[in-house]
Structure formats: C-alpha cells, structure tokens
Design a protein around this motif. Structure first.
Motif, PDB file in Angstrom:
ATOM      1  N   PRO A  55       9.818  -0.923 -39.138  1.00  0.00           N
ATOM      2  CA  PRO A  55      10.976  -1.491 -38.701  1.00  0.00           C
ATOM      3  C   PRO A  55      11.036  -3.155 -39.119  1.00  0.00           C
ATOM      4  O   PRO A  55      12.139  -3.610 -38.793  1.00  0.00           O
ATOM      5  CB  PRO A  55      11.028  -1.096 -37.315  1.00  0.00           C
ATOM      6  N   LEU A 296       9.756  -8.995 -41.945  1.00  0.00           N
ATOM      7  CA  LEU A 296      10.267  -9.861 -40.832  1.00  0.00           C
ATOM      8  C   LEU A 296       9.248 -10.506 -40.026  1.00  0.00           C
ATOM      9  O   LEU A 296       9.544 -11.417 -39.314  1.00  0.00           O
ATOM     10  CB  LEU A 296      11.416  -9.424 -40.081  1.00  0.00           C
TER      11      LEU A 296
ATOM     12  N   GLN B 363      12.609  -0.511 -29.924  1.00  0.00           N
ATOM     13  CA  GLN B 363      13.825  -0.379 -30.742  1.00  0.00           C
ATOM     14  C   GLN B 363      14.852   0.178 -29.920  1.00  0.00           C
ATOM     15  O   GLN B 363      14.797   0.872 -29.337  1.00  0.00           O
ATOM     16  CB  GLN B 363      13.510   0.265 -32.068  1.00  0.00           C
ATOM     17  N   ARG B 370      20.133   5.406 -27.950  1.00  0.00           N
ATOM     18  CA  ARG B 370      19.370   5.442 -29.577  1.00  0.00           C
ATOM     19  C   ARG B 370      18.424   4.303 -29.447  1.00  0.00           C
ATOM     20  O   ARG B 370      18.542   3.120 -29.195  1.00  0.00           O
ATOM     21  CB  ARG B 370      20.515   4.894 -30.637  1.00  0.00           C
ATOM     22  N   MET B 389      16.685   8.609 -33.002  1.00  0.00           N
ATOM     23  CA  MET B 389      16.041   7.493 -34.007  1.00  0.00           C
ATOM     24  C   MET B 389      15.133   8.071 -34.608  1.00  0.00           C
ATOM     25  O   MET B 389      14.276   7.423 -34.646  1.00  0.00           O
ATOM     26  CB  MET B 389      15.969   6.509 -32.932  1.00  0.00           C
ATOM     27  N   LYS B 391      13.888   8.885 -37.491  1.00  0.00           N
ATOM     28  CA  LYS B 391      13.256   8.092 -38.749  1.00  0.00           C
ATOM     29  C   LYS B 391      12.400   7.090 -38.520  1.00  0.00           C
ATOM     30  O   LYS B 391      11.700   6.732 -39.121  1.00  0.00           O
ATOM     31  CB  LYS B 391      14.447   7.660 -39.538  1.00  0.00           C
ATOM     32  N   GLU B 394       7.767   7.828 -37.524  1.00  0.00           N
ATOM     33  CA  GLU B 394       6.556   7.922 -38.310  1.00  0.00           C
ATOM     34  C   GLU B 394       5.712   6.475 -38.274  1.00  0.00           C
ATOM     35  O   GLU B 394       4.509   6.465 -38.307  1.00  0.00           O
ATOM     36  CB  GLU B 394       6.916   7.933 -39.807  1.00  0.00           C
ATOM     37  N   TYR B 395       6.636   5.304 -38.037  1.00  0.00           N
ATOM     38  CA  TYR B 395       5.896   4.221 -38.076  1.00  0.00           C
ATOM     39  C   TYR B 395       5.019   4.206 -36.718  1.00  0.00           C
ATOM     40  O   TYR B 395       3.820   3.777 -36.790  1.00  0.00           O
ATOM     41  CB  TYR B 395       7.001   3.136 -37.969  1.00  0.00           C
ATOM     42  N   PRO B 410       5.942  -8.165 -32.851  1.00  0.00           N
ATOM     43  CA  PRO B 410       7.480  -8.389 -33.000  1.00  0.00           C
ATOM     44  C   PRO B 410       7.739  -8.196 -34.558  1.00  0.00           C
ATOM     45  O   PRO B 410       7.076  -8.091 -35.316  1.00  0.00           O
ATOM     46  CB  PRO B 410       7.455  -9.987 -32.713  1.00  0.00           C
ATOM     47  N   GLY B 411       9.174  -8.314 -34.723  1.00  0.00           N
ATOM     48  CA  GLY B 411       9.639  -8.518 -36.116  1.00  0.00           C
ATOM     49  C   GLY B 411      10.331  -7.208 -36.494  1.00  0.00           C
ATOM     50  O   GLY B 411      11.280  -7.328 -37.488  1.00  0.00           O
ATOM     51  N   ALA B 412      10.788  -6.277 -35.754  1.00  0.00           N
ATOM     52  CA  ALA B 412      11.490  -5.120 -35.796  1.00  0.00           C
ATOM     53  C   ALA B 412      13.020  -5.738 -36.170  1.00  0.00           C
ATOM     54  O   ALA B 412      13.362  -6.419 -35.148  1.00  0.00           O
ATOM     55  CB  ALA B 412      11.431  -3.973 -34.957  1.00  0.00           C
ATOM     56  N   ALA B 413      13.876  -5.190 -37.018  1.00  0.00           N
ATOM     57  CA  ALA B 413      15.112  -5.761 -37.206  1.00  0.00           C
ATOM     58  C   ALA B 413      15.908  -5.632 -36.116  1.00  0.00           C
ATOM     59  O   ALA B 413      16.558  -6.409 -35.646  1.00  0.00           O
ATOM     60  CB  ALA B 413      15.900  -5.282 -38.497  1.00  0.00           C
ATOM     61  N   ASP B 414      15.679  -4.384 -35.515  1.00  0.00           N
ATOM     62  CA  ASP B 414      16.738  -4.148 -34.352  1.00  0.00           C
ATOM     63  C   ASP B 414      15.742  -4.144 -32.892  1.00  0.00           C
ATOM     64  O   ASP B 414      16.151  -3.360 -32.242  1.00  0.00           O
ATOM     65  CB  ASP B 414      17.323  -2.912 -34.528  1.00  0.00           C
TER      66      ASP B 414
END
Lengths: 404, 456
Positions: A55, A296, B363, B370, B389, B391, B394-395, B410-414
């Motif tokens: 993500p 990011l 997230q 979600r 959510m 998908k 897997e991360y 940190p860093g996840a777009a959402d």
C-alpha cells in the motif's frame, strides 16, 4: 553495456521482438537495478508481486520527484493511475454495471456473441492465400466487443483509434526528450476522446440501452454517479484497456503457437487444455510488460531500498520468467501447473477486465487453432508496435501453406 | 518403517476436506499401496463453508456442496461408519461395525462436530438445531424457508453470525445472544467485534451481548417456543440455532495413548502425532480441525484451527510425510488464514489475531466499513484482518512471515490518522466466550502468560 542502461535498451525498438534476454540480464543484475535516469527496475517475481500489493507503492505519477510538471494536483486521472481511496471509489463505480456483485452475469452473457464474432472473423479469412492476423482478426474482435459493451458505435473506430494510439504511446515508459511533448499530445487526445464518449453517454440519458455508458449516466443513486470528468476518464480507460491489451494477447498467442507446432497439435487434439494455454500465454508473452509505480516511503526490496519518490518500473514480463518462481520459465507449456502469473498485474489494480479478456482469448484461439496447421509465418519475428509497455506485433502476416 | 514408504496400507479416518485432500495427495505423490478412507457420515466428502451461507439462503441445496476431486484417489471408502477405537500397538483401527482395519500408517482427520446444547431434553425440542453437517444445513434451511416469526441464535461466533446474516437476508427476525461483549470477539478481538456489533444492529439483528441462555422452553408438545436469558429476559422464537463452537472428535482415541484432548490431537511440525508422554509417533499422522500443531511464528505454541485452508495445507504436508523418508519430510508452516462473509462484509484474516497485545487500524476506516487492522505482539506483526479490503491482505501476510516490526511503517496511500494510534488488542479469555474461538493457542494466551487455560 551496463545494467544502468537496461531501461533504454528495453525501450529500444530494436529489442522489441525479443526483450527476454534483457529481462534475464535484469534479474541477474539484482532485485533492484538503478538506472542512469534515476528510476529503479525490478524484474523478479516475488519482489514485483510484493510491490504490487504494497500500500506504500503508488500508481499515481504525480508523486514522482521527476513527475510531469504539467500533471497538476487538480487534474483528473483514470483510476488505473490513482491510489485508494479515490481509486477504490472510481473502480467500484466503474465495476457496478460490468461485473459482480451488482452485475454478475454481464461478461458471461457475452460468450455467445463473442463466439459468433470469432466464427465470423475466422470465416472471413476464408481461403485467402495471405492475411494479417492483427488487422483481420485480433484487432476487430476486441474492438467490436468493447464497443458493444460500452455502447460506442463500431463505425467510429477510425476516430477513436487515432486517439487511442496517441494515448497509449504517451503512457509508455520511453525515456527521452520527447516525453513532455508526448505527454501533452496524450493529454489532449484524452480530453478529446473523453468529450466524445461523454457526448455519446449524454445521448442515452433517459433513454438507456443495455450498455455501460447508459448505465453510468442513468445511475439513480446520486452518491454512485460519476461526475462528467470522472465519466470521461473512466470511459476512455475502459475503451482503451478493453481492446489494446486483448489484441496483443491474441496475436502473441497465435505467434507463440506457430512457433511451437508440437503444442499447437496438442491443443488441437485436446481443446480442454485451452484455458491453461491462455494462462500460459499471459505468463509467457504478457501484453502488459511493464508497470510504473512510485514509493510513498522508503521501501525495502530484498535488501535494497527504493527511496521515496523515485520512479519504479516493475518489469512484470520478467517476473513471469523468473526461474525462482517458475520451473523452466522459458518453456511454453499449456499444461503448466501452479501458474500464478503476473499477466493481469496484482493487488488493488488487478485487471478487472480479466474475465472478459480470458473469454475473448479462449474464443479467438478456439476458432483459429483448426486453421493454424495450414498457415506459416510470413516473417519471424513480425514487425512490432513501438510500445514497450504494451508489447505486441503491429502485423502478423500469415500465408496458407498451399495457396488457394 | 521398513520397505518403500510409497507402498503398504494407509488408513485415513475422516472423510471430509482434510481426509480427501490427503488421499488425493498420497496418490499424486506416488503412493501405490492400499488406501482406505473411513467416514462417519454416509456422504462422500463435501464442503462446509456454503452450509452457513448459500444453503441457508436457499441458493444451493444442502447436498450440492460435494467436494470436487482433483483426481480419483483410488481409495476404498468406508462411509457411514465411525471409527470407535485405535490400537496403536497392533496398528489397527476399530470401526463401529466391529471390523478392525489394519494399517502401516494412519492419518487422523476426524475434525470437529457442533457443540450440542448441554441439556439433552431441551436440545431435543423440535425447532432446535446445530449447524455442522449438510444434514443439519438442509433441515435448518427448510425451517428458515417456512418463514418462522423469529430465530434465536445462541453464540455470536462466525457460524452464529453467518446464520444471523442469512436470516436477515431472508427477511426473518433474529435474536443473537453472545456471552462475550460483542460478536466475533473470540476470533477478532475487541475493536473489530464492536464493528461487527454495529453492523449486526444496523441490519436489524436483535443482538444481546453479555448474556447467556439459561433454558430452552418447549410448548409442552415438544416444540421449541423460546428461551430464558441470564439477565432475566426472555426470547420468543420458533427456531433456535445452537452455535456454541465445536467439539473435537477425539473420543474414539481415548484408549490409544495419544496426546488427544479437548483441543485436539497434538502433533509435531511434520503432522506426526505425539503420544500421551509427548513422544512423537512415526506412523500416526494428524491433519485438519482435529489437530493441534506447533508454529514457529507463534512461539511454537500449539495451534488449534478450524480453517478451511489449514485443513488443505496440513493434509498435503501430512500425506507427503507419510510416504517420505525422514530427511525429505516437510514442516507444516502455512500461515493461518480464514474468511467469512456476513451482512455484506467480506472478512478475511491472516496470522493469529488472538496472538496479540496491540492493534492498529492500518488502512481504510471503520465508517466506510472497509479497512485493514494489523495485530502485533511485543512489537512484531502477528496478524491482519481486512474488511471489504481483501486485496490488501497479501502485503500484511508478508509482514507476518518476515516478523516485521509492529506497528507497520507509514506511507500507505490510504492510511488513516488512526494509523498512528495503537490500541490494546483486547483479546478475551476464551473462558468468557460462549462459543469456541476460531483460533486457540494451547497453553496460554500471550497477553496473559501466567494463566493456564483449562477446559471444563
């Protein structure tokens, strides 16, 4: 030559017919290979797969340090290059009239029409001594299907083909000086094509047909309606993604089968192998070879760090041939087990047109295979499109063994 | 064992998912000897996940969930006859019909059964059900189709919640009682259980938490009409589903001298059963819900799982090891994972959520229903649960497998603001749950290290 020019060599048109030795070189050079232009190439299966699911890895080009200065914050982009939650919202709305859970039978219901079409197209090849598989079959099939699905007049094909060519070229990973100019013309084409599609959709407001554009403009729930700009971007994306990739899948498929006559015989004898063959083609010769991403945050990839903001190029066609994931990866084996290829990408952007692409490829190869024993390649390799990201033959001239 | 391990006699006790997959794998990997599969139900192996979903919704017939065979396992099927005893010294299994089956290697895959309502007379009332077998599902589906005025579900675990969801989707009034503070709390911990409670209420479920059912009432003619609650309340209903978790089918092993107890049959990482002294056997293997096995990612505590995926993975490893010489044997290391669908939510989990002391909303958001919640134990990621959510899972699976630090970076777009905030995981003591938690660590819960979990 060194690994830091691999991207230039991959995008060099001279390598288009067979980029696989370059991909092997890439995997050899390490999990992350920094390029002279500052981008990072990743070509190994597990690392690509992890990045597709990460993500913290953005599909939005605006995050790149070397991003296009003209891509301003407010600009609408198709969900293919957006991140969640914006991506999720648009993808979900675009999916509503196309697939489950809201429209579960749509794609399946097209099987009959697709079978008819492939039959007609294959019949149209008739007893011709020579034909071009791309122009006479592989291109018209998906275009007709996506036109029907979206509700776009098939006769307008010359119009949107021009736009589509420009847009697809602008989305390629070609480095170089003309990049900014390509982006500008691409953006213009996207706007014009978007306007054309929105106009088409508007004609269906209140008079819906059984097509996606109708469904979009006649959505009763205001919370689930696309804005005009979103509709434009989404419709452009669906129209382009709906045919540019499938053409290559079918063409690559025929080319691969002609290069492997033993496997062609095997498929002719046992059509039950066809679904597996389509999956193997998606692994062996995937239409989408590369995807661009931007981290990011600093992201660790197998011991290397890809710094935040630096462009990432995921060479998914290389991951598909990674010997650490696939046994004997350079062998085309329609009966391959455990074939979780990256041909449709992965993670949140996993291709949602995949079920349609599979049906089209199955029908196409099913209709063509009976004739492929009687044709030969006029030239091998055939002439390729310039595009390195969406790779496929521009033409695939075939000649009947015994001229009619 | 002497001779080629790919020959000889193999008996598999248990003809469901794990038993079938083991039988198939044995053949796939070259076992050429005789293979007998024993099952207490009369049906060929069938799949259970649809029983609490599609079957109750009337979308699939109860007898239509037969498991597809990947290949013919070329086995002798002894269906409809349970195994009742095991003589490990003479290497033979006793069947209920009195027959002894000799084996060279045995696989125990007897799974679990529904925990029955403790009062036999009340449990026998017409209208009282449990849900485990396809027969159960068929009878319950029929009763739901008749349109009862209200359904009472006792226990808010996954099965109970899925049943309640199916009832609401059919437009039936439903009451759920849960002894714990919220539904699904045993599997997901406190925070997500609050989300589950909110979702159930929003879907019109009459949810009663912190209460137990003290008695089931009949109308005097043997029909169920309602239940008394521990808070003095009463529920009038025509149908009652007892969803109090599962009981492991180990009774037939009582005299076998194996490490078999209420939490299953203990085995080593290679699926070999331990005897009662903790000595590993070499010809008795275990797979599926009935097993408890050590897992390195969870401090080698013995895990008891009721997961579809575990049954498949463990059966394959057990089968491989049954016919492989020592150095070629493999450990069963697959990461626990399960899914559920209920009330329009797709819930998926990897790792062991109860093996945790903290969680973080990594997230998405609770409001949008979600989200991805990551679970940590002592600064390491140990589980993740996604709601709508999948998908993203897997991360997190990769983070668990690599023992990544908790909370995730940190860093996840959402990534929501809440991602900065870790919360206690609020994993309850299983004793407080009316149904078995989906995952049980044998020995102790990690955040209550000194408390021995004993079973009644």
């Amino acid at each position: 030559m060194t690994a830091d020019t691999l991207l230039e060599r991959i995008t060099d048109h001279a390598c288009r017919a067979d980029p696989y030795p370059l991909y092997a070189e890439l995997r050899e050079a390490g999990p992350v290979v920094r390029q002279a232009d500052g981008s990072h190439l990743v070509g190994t299966y597990h690392e690509i797969n992890a990045l597709l699911h990460d993500p913290r890895v953005s599909a939005d080009p605006r995050y790149g340090l070397a991003g296009d200065p003209e891509l301003v914050e407010g600009e609408r982009l198709p969900f293919l290059v957006l991140d969640d939650p914006a991506h999720h919202r648009l993808r979900t709305l675009a999916m509503r009239p196309f697939g489950p859970p809201h429209t579960p039978g749509r794609v399946d219901a097209m099987r009959g029409r697709i079978a008819e079409l492939t039959g007609e197209l294959a019949g149209g090849l008739g007893d011709r001594a020579e034909f071009d598989l791309v122009d006479d079959f592989a291109y018209p099939l998906p275009v007709t299907v996506i036109c029907r699905l979206l509700g776009v007049p098939r006769e307008d094909e010359p119009l949107f083909r021009r736009w589509s060519d420009v847009i697809v070229a602008s989305a390629d990973v070609q480095p170089g000086e003309e990049a900014a100019e390509r982006a500008r013309t691409g953006r213009r084409a996207r706007m014009e094509m978007g306007r054309y599609l929105v106009d088409l959709a508007e004609q269906r407001r209140g008079r819906p047909g059984d097509d996606l554009l109708s469904a979009f403009v006649n959505e009763p729930d205001p919370a689930l309606r696309l804005t005009r700009e979103e509709l434009a971007e989404t419709a452009v994306l669906l129209l382009i993604a709906g045919h540019e990739t499938t053409v290559n899948l079918i063409t690559n498929g025929v080319l691969t089968l002609l290069r492997h006559p033993d496997q062609l015989d095997r498929l002719r004898e046992d059509p039950g192998l066809l679904p597996g063959a389509v999956e193997e083609l998606l692994r062996f010769e995937p239409p989408v070879q590369l995807r661009r991403r931007v981290p990011l945050a600093d992201v660790e990839v197998a011991g290397s760090v890809v710094p935040k903001g630096e462009p990432l190029v995921l060479v998914i066609a290389s991951g598909n041939r990674d010997p650490r994931r696939f046994r004997d990866p350079d062998r085309f084996d329609p009966a391959r087990a455990d074939n979780q290829h990256l041909g449709f990408g992965g993670g949140v952007h996993l291709c949602y047109g995949a079920p349609l692409a599979r049906i089209e490829a199955l029908a196409a190869l099913g209709a063509l295979i009976p004739r492929l024993g009687e044709v030969t390649l006029v030239e091998d390799p055939p002439p390729y499109r310039r595009n390195a990201m969406l790779r496929g033959p521009r033409h695939l001239p075939l000649r009947a063994r015994q001229p009619a | 064992m002497d001779g080629d391990p790919r020959e000889g006699r193999v008996v598999v006790v248990g003809a469901s998912l794990a038993g079938l997959r083991a039988a198939e794998s044995l053949r796939e990997q070259g076992f050429t000897g005789s293979l007998t599969v024993v099952g207490d139900e009369p049906h060929p192996p069938y799949d259970r996940p649809p029983l609490s979903k599609q079957v109750l919704l009337g979308q699939a017939a109860a007898d239509s969930t037969g498991l597809p065979m990947r290949r013919n396992p070329d086995a002798e099927w002894r269906l409809g006859v349970p195994a009742t005893g095991l003589d490990p010294l003479r290497k033979r299994v006793l069947l209920a019909d009195g027959e002894w089956l000799a084996y060279d290697r045995l696989l125990i895959a007897t799974g679990t059964r529904a925990r029955p309502w403790p009062d036999r007379e009340e449990a026998a009332l017409d209208g009282v059900f449990t849900l485990r077998t396809c027969g159960d599902a068929g009878r319950l589906a029929e009763r739901l189709a008749a349109g009862p005025r209200r359904v009472l579900v006792i226990g808010g675990g996954f099965t109970g919640s899925e049943i309640a969801s199916a009832c609401r989707e059919r437009g039936l009034e439903v009451t759920v009682t849960e002894r714990g503070p919220a539904p699904l709390v045993g599997a997901l911990g406190g925070t997500l259980s609050k989300l589950a409670a909110g979702v159930q209420r929003a879907h019109g479920v009459d949810l009663r938490c912190g209460v137990t059912v003290t008695a089931l009432r009949g109308d005097g003619r043997g029909r169920f009409v309602g239940a008394d609650l521990s808070d003095g309340g009463r529920v009038d209903a025509e149908v009652c589903v007892v969803a109090l978790g599962a009981v492991r089918n180990v009774e037939w092993l009582a005299d076998a001298g194996l490490a078999a107890g209420p939490r299953g049959v203990a085995c080593d990482a290679g699926c070999r059963a331990f005897d009662m002294y903790g000595i590993v056997t070499d010809d008795v293997f275990v797979a599926g819900d009935v097993s408890r096995f050590p897992h390195p990612l969870f401090e080698y505590q013995l895990l008891s799982l009721e997961h579809w995926g575990n049954a498949v993975a463990q059966a394959e490893v057990a089968a491989h090891n049954m016919i492989s010489p020592g150095p070629l044997r493999r450990p069963h290391l697959s990461l626990p994972a399960f899914w559920s669908s209920q009330f329009g939510l797709n819930i998926k989990s990897v790792g062991v959520p109860t093996f945790s002391d903290q969680i973080v909303l990594a997230q998405g958001s609770l409001e949008e229903r979600r989200l991805a919640v990551v679970y940590g134990y002592r600064g390491r990621v140990t589980a993740a649960v996604t709601v709508n959510m999948a998908k993203s899972l897997e991360y997190y699976q990769q983070l668990i497998e690599t023992a990544a630090p908790f909370p995730p970076g940190p860093g996840a777009a959402d990534r929501p603001l809440a991602a900065e905030l870790t919360l206690p995981s609020d994993v309850p003591d299983p004793k407080r749950l009316s149904h078995g938690p989906t995952v049980a660590l044998t020995g102790h819960l990690p955040d209550r290290r000194l408390t021995l979990v004993r079973h009644a």
